[in-house]
Design a protein around this motif. Sequence first.
Motif, PDB file in Angstrom:
ATOM      1  N   ARG A   1       0.853  -1.184   0.000  1.00  0.00           N
ATOM      2  CA  ARG A   1       0.000   0.000   0.000  1.00  0.00           C
ATOM      3  C   ARG A   1       0.888   1.233   0.000  1.00  0.00           C
ATOM      4  NH1 ARG A   1      -2.737  -0.198   6.070  1.00  0.00           N
ATOM      5  NH2 ARG A   1      -0.922   0.561   7.237  1.00  0.00           N
ATOM      6  N   TYR A   2       0.354   2.318  -0.549  1.00  0.00           N
ATOM      7  CA  TYR A   2       1.167   3.499  -0.821  1.00  0.00           C
ATOM      8  C   TYR A   2       0.452   4.758  -0.324  1.00  0.00           C
ATOM      9  CZ  TYR A   2       2.774  -0.018  -4.182  1.00  0.00           C
ATOM     10  OH  TYR A   2       3.202  -1.184  -4.765  1.00  0.00           O
ATOM     11  N   GLY A   3       1.178   5.868  -0.369  1.00  0.00           N
ATOM     12  CA  GLY A   3       0.579   7.146  -0.047  1.00  0.00           C
ATOM     13  C   GLY A   3      -0.325   7.632  -1.169  1.00  0.00           C
ATOM     14  N   VAL A   4      -1.275   8.501  -0.825  1.00  0.00           N
ATOM     15  CA  VAL A   4      -2.238   9.020  -1.797  1.00  0.00           C
ATOM     16  C   VAL A   4      -1.719  10.336  -2.362  1.00  0.00           C
ATOM     17  CG1 VAL A   4      -4.612   9.753  -2.165  1.00  0.00           C
ATOM     18  CG2 VAL A   4      -4.124   7.884  -0.585  1.00  0.00           C
ATOM     19  N   HIS A   5      -1.677  10.421  -3.681  1.00  0.00           N
ATOM     20  CA  HIS A   5      -1.116  11.600  -4.346  1.00  0.00           C
ATOM     21  C   HIS A   5      -1.966  12.855  -4.124  1.00  0.00           C
ATOM     22  CE1 HIS A   5      -0.390  14.270  -7.863  1.00  0.00           C
ATOM     23  NE2 HIS A   5       0.846  13.835  -7.768  1.00  0.00           N
ATOM     24  N   THR A   6      -3.282  12.748  -4.334  1.00  0.00           N
ATOM     25  CA  THR A   6      -4.165  13.916  -4.255  1.00  0.00           C
ATOM     26  C   THR A   6      -5.380  13.600  -3.397  1.00  0.00           C
ATOM     27  OG1 THR A   6      -3.501  14.671  -6.459  1.00  0.00           O
ATOM     28  CG2 THR A   6      -5.551  15.569  -5.576  1.00  0.00           C
ATOM     29  N   VAL A   7      -5.668  14.497  -2.454  1.00  0.00           N
ATOM     30  CA  VAL A   7      -6.874  14.406  -1.631  1.00  0.00           C
ATOM     31  C   VAL A   7      -7.614  15.728  -1.760  1.00  0.00           C
ATOM     32  CG1 VAL A   7      -7.809  14.150   0.693  1.00  0.00           C
ATOM     33  CG2 VAL A   7      -5.814  12.807   0.004  1.00  0.00           C
ATOM     34  N   ILE A   8      -8.886  15.655  -2.146  1.00  0.00           N
ATOM     35  CA  ILE A   8      -9.712  16.860  -2.297  1.00  0.00           C
ATOM     36  C   ILE A   8     -10.933  16.717  -1.403  1.00  0.00           C
ATOM     37  CG2 ILE A   8     -11.026  18.309  -3.894  1.00  0.00           C
ATOM     38  CD1 ILE A   8      -9.284  17.090  -6.167  1.00  0.00           C
ATOM     39  N   LEU A   9     -11.224  17.741  -0.622  1.00  0.00           N
ATOM     40  CA  LEU A   9     -12.421  17.760   0.204  1.00  0.00           C
ATOM     41  C   LEU A   9     -13.349  18.871  -0.276  1.00  0.00           C
ATOM     42  CD1 LEU A   9     -14.148  16.860   2.626  1.00  0.00           C
ATOM     43  CD2 LEU A   9     -12.861  18.509   4.025  1.00  0.00           C
ATOM     44  N   GLU A  10     -14.596  18.483  -0.553  1.00  0.00           N
ATOM     45  CA  GLU A  10     -15.653  19.446  -0.886  1.00  0.00           C
ATOM     46  C   GLU A  10     -16.747  19.345   0.165  1.00  0.00           C
ATOM     47  OE1 GLU A  10     -16.115  19.627  -5.569  1.00  0.00           O
ATOM     48  OE2 GLU A  10     -16.001  17.547  -4.844  1.00  0.00           O
ATOM     49  N   VAL A  11     -17.327  20.476   0.501  1.00  0.00           N
ATOM     50  CA  VAL A  11     -18.470  20.528   1.415  1.00  0.00           C
ATOM     51  C   VAL A  11     -19.583  21.287   0.726  1.00  0.00           C
ATOM     52  CG1 VAL A  11     -19.322  21.269   3.674  1.00  0.00           C
ATOM     53  CG2 VAL A  11     -16.964  20.437   3.447  1.00  0.00           C
ATOM     54  N   ASP A  12     -20.718  20.647   0.591  1.00  0.00           N
ATOM     55  CA  ASP A  12     -21.873  21.231  -0.101  1.00  0.00           C
ATOM     56  C   ASP A  12     -21.492  21.721  -1.495  1.00  0.00           C
ATOM     57  OD1 ASP A  12     -23.444  20.700   2.090  1.00  0.00           O
ATOM     58  OD2 ASP A  12     -23.181  22.688   2.977  1.00  0.00           O
ATOM     59  N   GLY A  13     -20.689  20.923  -2.175  1.00  0.00           N
ATOM     60  CA  GLY A  13     -20.346  21.216  -3.567  1.00  0.00           C
ATOM     61  C   GLY A  13     -19.222  22.209  -3.769  1.00  0.00           C
ATOM     62  N   GLN A  14     -18.649  22.733  -2.695  1.00  0.00           N
ATOM     63  CA  GLN A  14     -17.564  23.698  -2.808  1.00  0.00           C
ATOM     64  C   GLN A  14     -16.269  23.101  -2.253  1.00  0.00           C
ATOM     65  OE1 GLN A  14     -17.848  26.814  -4.285  1.00  0.00           O
ATOM     66  NE2 GLN A  14     -19.928  26.100  -4.821  1.00  0.00           N
ATOM     67  N   GLU A  15     -15.187  23.207  -3.022  1.00  0.00           N
ATOM     68  CA  GLU A  15     -13.903  22.713  -2.534  1.00  0.00           C
ATOM     69  C   GLU A  15     -13.414  23.583  -1.380  1.00  0.00           C
ATOM     70  OE1 GLU A  15      -9.309  22.449  -4.096  1.00  0.00           O
ATOM     71  OE2 GLU A  15     -10.866  21.695  -5.454  1.00  0.00           O
ATOM     72  N   VAL A  16     -12.968  22.903  -0.306  1.00  0.00           N
ATOM     73  CA  VAL A  16     -12.433  23.637   0.836  1.00  0.00           C
ATOM     74  C   VAL A  16     -10.970  23.320   1.081  1.00  0.00           C
ATOM     75  CG1 VAL A  16     -14.684  23.783   1.947  1.00  0.00           C
ATOM     76  CG2 VAL A  16     -13.171  21.880   2.499  1.00  0.00           C
ATOM     77  N   PHE A  17     -10.502  22.179   0.544  1.00  0.00           N
ATOM     78  CA  PHE A  17      -9.122  21.771   0.814  1.00  0.00           C
ATOM     79  C   PHE A  17      -8.642  20.823  -0.280  1.00  0.00           C
ATOM     80  CE2 PHE A  17      -6.114  18.634   2.401  1.00  0.00           C
ATOM     81  CZ  PHE A  17      -5.139  19.427   2.999  1.00  0.00           C
ATOM     82  N   ARG A  18      -7.325  20.900  -0.539  1.00  0.00           N
ATOM     83  CA  ARG A  18      -6.698  19.988  -1.494  1.00  0.00           C
ATOM     84  C   ARG A  18      -5.236  19.778  -1.080  1.00  0.00           C
ATOM     85  NH1 ARG A  18      -7.135  19.371  -7.639  1.00  0.00           N
ATOM     86  NH2 ARG A  18      -9.171  20.342  -7.270  1.00  0.00           N
ATOM     87  N   SER A  19      -4.804  18.516  -1.072  1.00  0.00           N
ATOM     88  CA  SER A  19      -3.380  18.210  -0.895  1.00  0.00           C
ATOM     89  C   SER A  19      -2.902  17.502  -2.157  1.00  0.00           C
ATOM     90  CB  SER A  19      -3.145  17.330   0.334  1.00  0.00           C
ATOM     91  OG  SER A  19      -3.822  16.089   0.222  1.00  0.00           O
ATOM     92  N   VAL A  20      -1.747  17.934  -2.655  1.00  0.00           N
ATOM     93  CA  VAL A  20      -1.160  17.333  -3.852  1.00  0.00           C
ATOM     94  C   VAL A  20       0.293  17.015  -3.520  1.00  0.00           C
ATOM     95  CG1 VAL A  20      -0.660  17.574  -6.310  1.00  0.00           C
ATOM     96  CG2 VAL A  20      -2.681  18.692  -5.330  1.00  0.00           C
ATOM     97  N   VAL A  21       0.583  15.734  -3.311  1.00  0.00           N
ATOM     98  CA  VAL A  21       1.907  15.325  -2.869  1.00  0.00           C
ATOM     99  C   VAL A  21       2.782  15.105  -4.099  1.00  0.00           C
ATOM    100  CG1 VAL A  21       3.213  13.735  -1.410  1.00  0.00           C
ATOM    101  CG2 VAL A  21       0.818  14.239  -0.881  1.00  0.00           C
ATOM    102  N   ASP A  22       3.310  16.205  -4.628  1.00  0.00           N
ATOM    103  CA  ASP A  22       4.128  16.109  -5.838  1.00  0.00           C
ATOM    104  C   ASP A  22       5.533  16.675  -5.659  1.00  0.00           C
ATOM    105  OD1 ASP A  22       3.376  18.735  -5.613  1.00  0.00           O
ATOM    106  OD2 ASP A  22       2.648  18.944  -7.675  1.00  0.00           O
ATOM    107  N   ARG A  23       5.739  17.477  -4.609  1.00  0.00           N
ATOM    108  CA  ARG A  23       7.073  18.018  -4.335  1.00  0.00           C
ATOM    109  C   ARG A  23       7.134  18.594  -2.933  1.00  0.00           C
ATOM    110  NH1 ARG A  23       9.580  22.171  -7.613  1.00  0.00           N
ATOM    111  NH2 ARG A  23       8.739  21.088  -9.445  1.00  0.00           N
ATOM    112  N   PHE A  24       8.320  18.616  -2.370  1.00  0.00           N
ATOM    113  CA  PHE A  24       8.539  19.295  -1.097  1.00  0.00           C
ATOM    114  C   PHE A  24      10.032  19.543  -0.942  1.00  0.00           C
ATOM    115  CE2 PHE A  24       8.507  14.741  -0.118  1.00  0.00           C
ATOM    116  CZ  PHE A  24       9.709  14.575   0.554  1.00  0.00           C
TER     117      PHE A  24
END
Length: 555
Positions: free
Chosen positions: A243-266
């Motif tokens: 099992r691996y880490g998740v590249h992108t996580v997006i959270l929407e509440v009532d149809g509106q995006e409130v948060f996004r993580s994109v693990v592509d660089r650090f």
Amino acid sequence: MKYILLLCGLFVYFGNISAKPFAVSEDTVRFINPFAHSITFSGNFGELRANHFHGGLDFKTGGVTGKPVRALADGYISRIRVTHGSGYVLDVVYNNGYSTINRHLEAFVGDIARRVEDLQYEQESWEVEIVPEAGEYPVKTGQIIAYSGNTGYSFGPHLHLDVIETATEDYVDPLPFFAGQVKDHTAPRAQGIMLFPQRGRGVVNGKTTRQTFGLNQTTGITAWGEIGAGIRAYDYMDGVHNRYGVHTVILEVDGQEVFRSVVDRFAYDENRYINSWTYGQYMKSFIDPGNRLRLLHASNGNRGLVTIDEERPYRFVYTLRDALGNESKVRFTVQGHRSEIPVVEHREKYHFRWDKVNYLQEPGLELVLPRGVLYEDAYLNYAVRGDSGDIAFTYQLNDRNIPLHKACNLRIGLRHRPLADSTKYYVASVSAKGSKYNMGGHYVNGYMEVKVRDLATYTVAIDTVPPILTPVGQAGWGRTGRIVFKAKDAQTGIASYRGTIDGKYALFGKPNSVKGELVCQLDPRRVKKGGSHVLVMSVTDGCGNVTIRQYRFVW
């Protein structure tokens, strides 16, 4: 297959969507496969680890060592190291604007291998580093540059490959460089949800504490005020059980995006922000005020926190996506329910602000936290305990460890000094079960001074007990040409070791730090074969206690 779980107050939908791979432009940099066999991974970029992100890809090598590792493009070798942490390490700068770090190798090749061994004997150290002149060791695409291994802190044979953008020194996801060579149609999958009522500003199910909910949870969720969400999820790949880490996580509440993580660089110095973004294996979908991790993005003007201020259902939707575009969704509902939000009760002295310099001075204790080391305000559950005969009090800065972004100065005063030799004292971190772990430190004018990276529980202890040195397979040393020891120290650990054979330095190392064995492979160029030899081995712990043993063997 899709399935729907309709719960009392909690509605969860979880489905797999096989999406097309990410779009690749014609000018995207490509690397060849570092191996002759097909690519599979045991670990991916950005996986959650203790205090850091996994910085690269772990290529499987079929459970064996010694696989030829090839140059991924044209370039030159820029750094050569042997370390206890990463084993044999080779850095390569490529002409395409990217660099790589190859870790856990078994061996170098050609002149580099000879040069490293000569330096180890010259410096009388297993751990060495060489920084060649640029272009001193040029490489061509496909050239064998090393052999894969299981050295350093490694739990099995593999190649760890970091890819770094040369201009910025950012660690970047290596997977796109191997586009077309990796086949995967398996989407990430969630395992649970966590909700975080904000202290003094929100409640979940009438409580102020964090709460977890499985995807088959049968208890409804209510909330009021300000809350944050988090998700535990992993990615998977076709044909393997890892099992691996998740590249992108997006959270929407009532149809509106409130948060996004994109693990592509650090960047390297962003690593410890993982302690702020995660809680255990849960990834927060909100950003602590002191968290500067660039891969996190809040779009609702409130750091991703959700305000529940109406008595109605709030519909949360998570989208989980891997680097190849495979996608799944998780849906759940939080019912707004007007509730009393308790006022935060705290002692002002123990309320540390994330955006200020914080001091704590108690009898026998001094702590300084510079601005920027806390990710959010900390309300310390401070306590002190100790018996009359203790060297120092035991100071509980907080009952749960609070990670700091940088090391901070801590001073603990000695109540008694039974030993005149101050090198035998050390600062110990004390676990909830009472176990002590060496933090180091040095004695200055009645105090032990140390750098700490957590608000935890600390005290002072004494170590006067030398390490234990145990020969392994001694009867077979001469037959195998391989001398092995186990060295252990219960308090401050093994700080250094040194061996000689017939009075000359012998190259002992720790090929695999997980096993912890000290190994010397006898070399007829350095030890005369065909006679009796005298081996002297010494190991030293963190407080300078030394064990020296002498052995005879025939080889």
